[in-house]
Design a protein around this motif. Structure first.
Motif, short mmCIF file in Angstrom:
data_model
loop_
_atom_site.label_atom_id
_atom_site.label_comp_id
_atom_site.label_asym_id
_atom_site.label_seq_id
_atom_site.Cartn_x
_atom_site.Cartn_y
_atom_site.Cartn_z
N ALA A 9 -24.35 31.39 -12.27
CA ALA A 9 -25.01 30.25 -12.57
C ALA A 9 -24.05 29.30 -12.50
CB ALA A 9 -25.28 30.62 -14.26
N ALA A 10 -24.27 28.17 -11.96
CA ALA A 10 -23.50 26.90 -11.72
C ALA A 10 -23.97 25.59 -12.90
CB ALA A 10 -23.75 26.40 -10.45
N VAL A 11 -23.46 25.61 -13.83
CA VAL A 11 -23.85 24.90 -15.02
C VAL A 11 -23.21 23.57 -15.13
CG1 VAL A 11 -24.18 24.83 -17.49
CG2 VAL A 11 -24.33 27.07 -16.31
N ALA A 12 -23.96 22.55 -15.02
CA ALA A 12 -23.50 21.09 -15.61
C ALA A 12 -24.40 20.59 -16.56
CB ALA A 12 -23.63 20.09 -14.31
N GLY A 13 -23.72 19.64 -17.55
CA GLY A 13 -24.76 19.37 -18.48
C GLY A 13 -25.04 20.22 -19.56
N PHE A 14 -26.37 20.09 -20.00
CA PHE A 14 -26.74 21.06 -21.09
C PHE A 14 -27.28 22.52 -20.69
CE2 PHE A 14 -28.13 16.69 -22.53
CZ PHE A 14 -27.31 16.59 -23.86
N ALA A 15 -26.79 23.55 -21.39
CA ALA A 15 -27.14 24.82 -21.14
C ALA A 15 -27.36 25.24 -22.72
CB ALA A 15 -26.17 25.63 -20.36
N LEU A 16 -28.70 24.88 -22.99
CA LEU A 16 -28.96 25.12 -24.48
C LEU A 16 -30.06 26.32 -24.80
CD1 LEU A 16 -28.92 21.38 -25.60
CD2 LEU A 16 -26.95 22.99 -25.76
N GLY A 17 -29.84 26.89 -25.88
CA GLY A 17 -30.90 27.96 -26.01
C GLY A 17 -31.25 28.70 -25.20
N GLY A 18 -32.60 28.71 -24.76
CA GLY A 18 -32.75 29.47 -23.26
C GLY A 18 -32.18 29.30 -22.12
N GLY A 19 -31.69 27.80 -22.28
CA GLY A 19 -30.82 27.63 -21.10
C GLY A 19 -29.35 28.39 -20.83
N CYS A 20 -28.89 28.57 -22.19
CA CYS A 20 -27.70 29.33 -22.21
C CYS A 20 -27.88 30.58 -22.01
CB CYS A 20 -27.05 29.01 -23.55
SG CYS A 20 -25.53 29.72 -23.90
N GLU A 21 -28.69 31.19 -22.43
CA GLU A 21 -29.49 32.66 -22.21
C GLU A 21 -29.74 33.06 -20.75
OE1 GLU A 21 -32.44 32.00 -25.31
OE2 GLU A 21 -31.55 33.74 -26.47
N LEU A 22 -30.42 31.96 -20.01
CA LEU A 22 -30.58 32.08 -18.67
C LEU A 22 -29.06 32.11 -18.03
CD1 LEU A 22 -32.86 32.28 -16.20
CD2 LEU A 22 -32.59 29.85 -16.23
N ALA A 23 -28.23 31.24 -18.33
CA ALA A 23 -26.85 31.27 -17.69
C ALA A 23 -26.34 32.85 -17.72
CB ALA A 23 -26.18 30.20 -17.92
N MET A 24 -26.29 33.31 -19.12
CA MET A 24 -25.77 34.61 -19.53
C MET A 24 -26.41 35.74 -19.03
SD MET A 24 -24.49 34.10 -23.41
CE MET A 24 -26.17 33.74 -24.21
N MET A 25 -27.65 35.65 -18.26
CA MET A 25 -28.16 36.66 -17.74
C MET A 25 -27.41 36.82 -16.26
SD MET A 25 -32.34 36.21 -18.54
CE MET A 25 -32.63 36.09 -20.24
N CYS A 26 -27.14 35.47 -15.77
CA CYS A 26 -26.50 35.69 -14.49
C CYS A 26 -25.18 36.34 -14.44
CB CYS A 26 -26.28 34.42 -13.77
SG CYS A 26 -27.62 33.46 -13.72
N ASP A 27 -24.48 36.78 -13.41
CA ASP A 27 -23.30 37.73 -13.40
C ASP A 27 -22.22 36.89 -13.82
OD1 ASP A 27 -24.63 40.20 -12.83
OD2 ASP A 27 -24.74 39.19 -10.60
N PHE A 28 -21.75 35.55 -13.44
CA PHE A 28 -20.81 34.95 -13.82
C PHE A 28 -21.34 33.54 -14.03
CE2 PHE A 28 -19.08 35.54 -9.93
CZ PHE A 28 -18.62 34.31 -9.24
N ILE A 29 -20.56 32.75 -14.94
CA ILE A 29 -20.82 30.99 -14.95
C ILE A 29 -19.85 30.38 -14.33
CG2 ILE A 29 -21.54 29.35 -16.52
CD1 ILE A 29 -22.47 31.50 -18.54
N ILE A 30 -20.14 29.46 -13.31
CA ILE A 30 -19.09 28.33 -13.03
C ILE A 30 -19.78 27.17 -13.67
CG2 ILE A 30 -18.11 27.01 -11.15
CD1 ILE A 30 -18.43 29.44 -9.46
#
Ligand code: HXC
Length: 257
Positions: A99-120
């Motif tokens: 997951a490559a995250v810029a800006g908001f990762a909220l609620g289901g967005g944060c959960e989607l990022a956490m389903m990935c193997d790692f977050i940059i």
């Protein structure tokens, strides 16, 4: 691409899924989730892809499940349709996903990022589970994956207050693997994806499987599981190639066999 809510590209052996509903800060509606499902299934089936990157926009990875789509559901609607069930494809993917995250990762967005193997994370990333503020709780694994990632104290803080956490704090508490300047986020994530995608795919997939086992089982069972996978890799040509290349002081040419 022929999708409405995402853009899909391949960069060498890296598949890229860009969430693209800018008018709603990439809020995750049913169409977007089914399109992510479909794109991911395509990458999983494509021998030319060794790793997948999921990203959003500069402003938002995703601001959560689509509140406008959810707000009038009854209990029966939610329970019978099990609309969050669709999201599991990302968590069940067998190829590595970043997951490559810029800006908001909220609620289901944060959960989607956490389903990935790692977050940059870009230095602009903001993580949170604000569901409590709209009268519900995280529903796509947030209470479980966040707690495993950052521990009870921080998870309770975020889930009960609904506050956001910046990239620095997220890295400090172990939610995020690396922070990069926002302008370089996608390039850096593709670079990380390319580094994974040159590896022997069976080895990368087993590495992922083994690390994930740490969240599902006891230490003794997990170590046993890891060892079985490790020994099984000696049945691959890539193990012979990888070790021969080391001894011969050259780069390995993996065949994913
Ligand atoms: C639907 C959303 C949305 C969402 C933002 N938008 N988040 N639409 N669902 N989750 C829409 C807004 O309504 C608005 O549309 C447009 O996107 C821009 O958002 P603004 O609020 O104007 O932007 P800003 O002022 O910059 O604020 C950004 C924000 C805020 C702080 C991220 O949008 C916000 O708090 N969003 C909701 C976050 C949230 O509660 N997420 C959890 C959802 S529940 P218009 O048409 O008005 O311009 C959840 C449950 C998961 O995720 C369970 C599993 C399914």
């Amino acid at each position: 691409s022929s999708y409405e809510t995402i853009d899909v590209e391949t960069h060498g052996r890296v598949g890229l899924i860009r969430l693209n509903r800018p008018q709603a800060l990439n809020a995750l509606n049913a169409l977007l989730i089914s399109e992510v499902d479909c794109a991911l299934a395509g990458f999983e089936a494509d021998d030319g892809v060794g790793c997948v990157v999921v990203t959003g926009s500069e402003k938002a990875f995703a601001a959560g499940a689509d509140i406008k789509e959810m707000k009038d559901k009854s209990f029966a609607d939610a329970y019978l349709s099990d609309f969050i069930g669709r999201w599991d494809t990302v968590a069940r993917a067998r190829k590595p996903i970043i997951a490559a995250v810029a800006g908001f990762a909220l609620g289901g967005g944060c959960e989607l990022a956490m389903m990935c193997d790692f977050i940059i994370a870009a230095d602009t990333a903001q993580f949170g589970q604000p569901e409590i503020k709209i009268g519900v709780i995280p529903g796509a694994g947030g209470t479980q994956r966040l707690t495993r990632a950052i521990g009870k104290a921080k998870a309770m803080d975020l889930v009960l207050t609904g506050r956001m956490m910046g990239a620095e704090e997220a890295e400090r508490c172990g939610l995020v693997a690396r922070i990069v300047p926002a302008a370089d986020l996608v390039a850096e994530a593709l670079k990380a994806g390319a580094a994974v995608a040159v590896m022997s795919l069976p080895a990368a997939m087993m590495a992922k499987e083994a690390v994930n086992a740490a969240f599902e089982t006891t230490l003794t069972e997990g170590v046993r599981y890891e060892r079985r996978l490790f020994y099984s890799l000696f049945a691959t040509q890539d193990q012979k190639e990888g070790m021969a290349a080391f001894v011969e002081k050259r780069k390995p040419a993996f065949q994913n066999r």
